[in-house]
Design a protein around this motif. Structure first.
Motif, PDB file in Angstrom:
ATOM      1  N   VAL A 161      -2.871  -6.479 -17.636  1.00  0.00           N
ATOM      2  CA  VAL A 161      -2.715  -5.172 -16.982  1.00  0.00           C
ATOM      3  C   VAL A 161      -3.757  -5.014 -15.883  1.00  0.00           C
ATOM      4  O   VAL A 161      -3.439  -4.611 -14.760  1.00  0.00           O
ATOM      5  CB  VAL A 161      -2.843  -4.032 -18.014  1.00  0.00           C
ATOM      6  CG1 VAL A 161      -2.913  -2.677 -17.322  1.00  0.00           C
ATOM      7  CG2 VAL A 161      -1.694  -4.061 -18.993  1.00  0.00           C
ATOM      8  N   ASN A 213      -2.952  -7.259 -12.898  1.00  0.00           N
ATOM      9  CA  ASN A 213      -1.860  -6.742 -12.081  1.00  0.00           C
ATOM     10  C   ASN A 213      -2.296  -5.549 -11.241  1.00  0.00           C
ATOM     11  O   ASN A 213      -1.926  -5.422 -10.076  1.00  0.00           O
ATOM     12  CB  ASN A 213      -0.665  -6.354 -12.956  1.00  0.00           C
ATOM     13  CG  ASN A 213      -0.040  -7.547 -13.628  1.00  0.00           C
ATOM     14  OD1 ASN A 213      -0.222  -8.679 -13.199  1.00  0.00           O
ATOM     15  ND2 ASN A 213       0.684  -7.306 -14.695  1.00  0.00           N
ATOM     16  N   LYS A 214      -3.086  -4.664 -11.824  1.00  0.00           N
ATOM     17  CA  LYS A 214      -3.584  -3.508 -11.069  1.00  0.00           C
ATOM     18  C   LYS A 214      -4.541  -3.957  -9.966  1.00  0.00           C
ATOM     19  O   LYS A 214      -4.553  -3.376  -8.881  1.00  0.00           O
ATOM     20  CB  LYS A 214      -4.254  -2.511 -11.997  1.00  0.00           C
ATOM     21  CG  LYS A 214      -3.269  -1.744 -12.840  1.00  0.00           C
ATOM     22  CD  LYS A 214      -3.915  -0.568 -13.500  1.00  0.00           C
ATOM     23  CE  LYS A 214      -2.912   0.166 -14.346  1.00  0.00           C
ATOM     24  NZ  LYS A 214      -2.083   1.069 -13.591  1.00  0.00           N
ATOM     25  N   THR A 239      -2.487  -5.203  -7.108  1.00  0.00           N
ATOM     26  CA  THR A 239      -1.921  -4.074  -6.378  1.00  0.00           C
ATOM     27  C   THR A 239      -2.972  -3.448  -5.461  1.00  0.00           C
ATOM     28  O   THR A 239      -2.697  -3.158  -4.289  1.00  0.00           O
ATOM     29  CB  THR A 239      -1.379  -3.021  -7.364  1.00  0.00           C
ATOM     30  OG1 THR A 239      -0.424  -3.627  -8.211  1.00  0.00           O
ATOM     31  CG2 THR A 239      -0.751  -1.851  -6.639  1.00  0.00           C
ATOM     32  N   LYS A 246       6.147  -3.656 -18.705  1.00  0.00           N
ATOM     33  CA  LYS A 246       6.597  -2.434 -19.380  1.00  0.00           C
ATOM     34  C   LYS A 246       7.980  -2.635 -19.985  1.00  0.00           C
ATOM     35  O   LYS A 246       8.255  -2.178 -21.090  1.00  0.00           O
ATOM     36  CB  LYS A 246       6.619  -1.258 -18.402  1.00  0.00           C
ATOM     37  CG  LYS A 246       5.250  -0.725 -18.093  1.00  0.00           C
ATOM     38  CD  LYS A 246       5.333   0.468 -17.139  1.00  0.00           C
ATOM     39  CE  LYS A 246       3.960   0.954 -16.769  1.00  0.00           C
ATOM     40  NZ  LYS A 246       4.036   2.101 -15.841  1.00  0.00           N
ATOM     41  N   LYS A 293       5.131  -6.999 -11.445  1.00  0.00           N
ATOM     42  CA  LYS A 293       4.600  -7.557 -12.690  1.00  0.00           C
ATOM     43  C   LYS A 293       4.321  -6.454 -13.710  1.00  0.00           C
ATOM     44  O   LYS A 293       4.561  -6.628 -14.905  1.00  0.00           O
ATOM     45  CB  LYS A 293       3.339  -8.361 -12.409  1.00  0.00           C
ATOM     46  CG  LYS A 293       3.618  -9.669 -11.706  1.00  0.00           C
ATOM     47  CD  LYS A 293       2.330 -10.395 -11.385  1.00  0.00           C
ATOM     48  CE  LYS A 293       2.585 -11.666 -10.616  1.00  0.00           C
ATOM     49  NZ  LYS A 293       1.336 -12.342 -10.244  1.00  0.00           N
ATOM     50  N   GLN A 294       3.820  -5.308 -13.244  1.00  0.00           N
ATOM     51  CA  GLN A 294       3.574  -4.182 -14.140  1.00  0.00           C
ATOM     52  C   GLN A 294       4.887  -3.678 -14.727  1.00  0.00           C
ATOM     53  O   GLN A 294       4.974  -3.394 -15.922  1.00  0.00           O
ATOM     54  CB  GLN A 294       2.865  -3.057 -13.402  1.00  0.00           C
ATOM     55  CG  GLN A 294       1.415  -3.329 -13.109  1.00  0.00           C
ATOM     56  CD  GLN A 294       0.775  -2.206 -12.310  1.00  0.00           C
ATOM     57  OE1 GLN A 294       1.350  -1.148 -12.125  1.00  0.00           O
ATOM     58  NE2 GLN A 294      -0.427  -2.456 -11.820  1.00  0.00           N
ATOM     59  N   ASN A 304       3.056  -4.549  -8.516  1.00  0.00           N
ATOM     60  CA  ASN A 304       3.913  -3.502  -9.091  1.00  0.00           C
ATOM     61  C   ASN A 304       5.065  -4.099  -9.889  1.00  0.00           C
ATOM     62  O   ASN A 304       5.421  -3.581 -10.952  1.00  0.00           O
ATOM     63  CB  ASN A 304       4.455  -2.589  -7.987  1.00  0.00           C
ATOM     64  CG  ASN A 304       3.394  -1.683  -7.422  1.00  0.00           C
ATOM     65  OD1 ASN A 304       2.425  -1.345  -8.093  1.00  0.00           O
ATOM     66  ND2 ASN A 304       3.559  -1.293  -6.177  1.00  0.00           N
TER      67      ASN A 304
END
Length: 57
Positions: free
Chosen positions: A6, A9-10, A13, A50, A45-46, A43
């Protein structure tokens, strides 16, 4: 969802957003495109993570 993933990925971004802004400021279209693609990939990948988590239940 793995917390390290997480964060990664952030970070991608955020890096993309910064790179896109720098490209826009420097009027460098290639850097701007690279930033946009980094941001989009982060985004995506996030969203995939989810979706994986939703179907795992």
């Amino acid at each position: 969802m793995d917390m390290g993933r997480v964060i990664r990925n952030k970070a991608q971004t955020a890096k993309g957003r910064i790179k896109e802004t720098l490209g826009r400021t420097a009027r460098n279209r290639q850097t701007q495109r690279e930033g946009r693609s980094d941001r989009s990939m982060g985004n995506l990948k996030q969203a995939a993570a989810k979706a994986r988590k939703a179907f795992k239940r």
